[in-house]
Design a protein around this motif. Structure first.
Motif, short mmCIF file in Angstrom:
data_model
loop_
_atom_site.label_atom_id
_atom_site.label_comp_id
_atom_site.label_asym_id
_atom_site.label_seq_id
_atom_site.Cartn_x
_atom_site.Cartn_y
_atom_site.Cartn_z
N GLY A 68 -102.64 -5.48 77.15
CA GLY A 68 -101.72 -6.38 77.84
C GLY A 68 -100.27 -6.26 77.39
N ALA A 69 -100.00 -5.43 76.40
CA ALA A 69 -98.63 -5.25 75.91
C ALA A 69 -97.96 -4.11 76.67
CB ALA A 69 -98.63 -4.95 74.42
N PRO A 70 -96.84 -4.38 77.35
CA PRO A 70 -96.19 -3.34 78.16
C PRO A 70 -95.31 -2.42 77.31
CG PRO A 70 -94.97 -5.39 78.34
CD PRO A 70 -96.16 -5.68 77.47
N PHE A 71 -95.26 -1.16 77.70
CA PHE A 71 -94.36 -0.20 77.07
C PHE A 71 -94.12 0.93 78.06
CE2 PHE A 71 -98.54 1.41 76.29
CZ PHE A 71 -98.45 2.79 76.10
N THR A 72 -93.14 1.76 77.74
CA THR A 72 -92.80 2.88 78.61
C THR A 72 -92.80 4.17 77.81
OG1 THR A 72 -91.41 1.51 80.04
CG2 THR A 72 -91.04 3.87 80.13
N VAL A 73 -93.56 5.14 78.27
CA VAL A 73 -93.52 6.48 77.70
C VAL A 73 -92.46 7.28 78.44
CG1 VAL A 73 -94.79 8.63 77.31
CG2 VAL A 73 -95.96 6.43 77.05
#
Length: 303
Positions: free
Chosen positions: A260-265
């Motif tokens: 549920g934790a958003p991040f961007t590669v």
């Protein structure tokens, strides 16, 4: 977990295919899609005056990544820090360049963020009094008196907060540091040359054993090889390279979640000038040396 692993594998494989094409000139990177900025926003951040980009230089640290993202998203949310986590994934064939990845990540995120956290993927804050709030001056959270491994006075690696204006003032980090180490020591000199006061956490009751958790995999060796004239050049202050001339290409952006934790590669291909920093690929020197030897390691006969 399996799904994310497959996705990350596809991302890297996809870019390897792109590497077969000509790379004579870098492609001007596109700005991050607006969706990724909205992804990290929630109601508790609506009154935040500042937004932080957590810039995480990355290559082949999947186990650490799986733990880092949900932990840091929770830690920062509990401090009401408006943030976005960016995993700066180096997908070229050169040696790892932490400094250039941070320079590239800053260029890509500066229009939507007021400050950055230069953050190692294998270092997790355990003391909730470590503040990630907007820094008026550079703040070194992983202080020598708190870091589990590095304790010399001029150390500013691990986790450093710096606002946009100050990062641009010192021209970011040097791009000459391929392989492990020393890029943060050179950055320390840049900050001092600019007369910036580096602050560190005060009134922290924990110490080197319980302020941070170091989750670096013991099975992975650091790339400490020195080739060509790397050792000599990287011991000196770099007054030529930095934020203004980092060369890179963005292969793709991937918005993702872990628990549920958003991040961007951000898949990044760095470019190396083999004339000025041939040590971006030490295999070339080794190959050239091997060609000078006959089979079984004998020297060629004199003519």
């Amino acid at each position: 977990m399996f799904v994310i692993s497959v996705i990350l594998s596809i991302i890297v494989l996809h870019h390897d295919e792109c590497n077969s094409h000509s790379m004579a000139a870098p492609v001007v990177p596109l700005p991050p899609p607006k969706a990724l900025i909205e992804k990290g926003r929630n109601a508790k951040f609506t009154n935040s005056k500042h937004r932080m980009a957590v810039l995480v230089p990355y290559r082949d640290r999947f186990e650490e990544l799986m733990e880092f993202v949900p932990y840091m998203h929770s830690f920062l949310s509990n401090q009401y820090v408006n943030h976005n986590i960016f995993i700066l994934n180096q997908v070229d064939q050169y040696r790892f360049n932490r400094a250039s990845l941070i320079n590239a990540g800053f260029q890509l995120t500066k229009n939507n963020h007021d400050y950055i956290a230069m953050h190692d993927v294998d270092l997790l804050p355990m003391n909730t009094n470590l503040s990630y709030a907007y820094p008026e001056n550079p703040v070194h959270l992983a202080a020598p008196t708190l870091h589990p491994r590095y304790h010399y006075e001029k150390f500013i690696g691990g986790i450093l907060l710096i606002n946009k204006e100050h990062f641009e003032l010192v021209n970011g980090l040097s791009n000459k540091y391929w392989g492990w180490g020393l890029e943060d020591d050179e950055f320390y000199v840049r900050l001092k040359d600019a007369h910036l006061n580096i602050t560190r956490p005060q009134n922290i009751t924990t110490g080197t054993s319980d302020t941070f958790r170091h989750i670096h995999g013991t099975q992975r060796k650091r790339d400490t090889v020195k080739c060509y004239n790397q050792r000599e050049v990287t011991r000196r202050r770099d007054r030529n390279t930095g934020l203004h001339d980092v060369k890179f290409e963005v292969a793709s952006y991937k918005n993702m979640e872990i628990e549920g934790a958003p991040f961007t590669v951000i898949n990044i291909h760095l470019y190396c000038n083999l004339t000025t920093t041939p040590w971006c690929d030490c295999k070339q020197q080794k190959s050239a040396s091997n060609k000078q030897l006959q089979p079984h390691g004998k020297l060629p006969k004199a003519k």
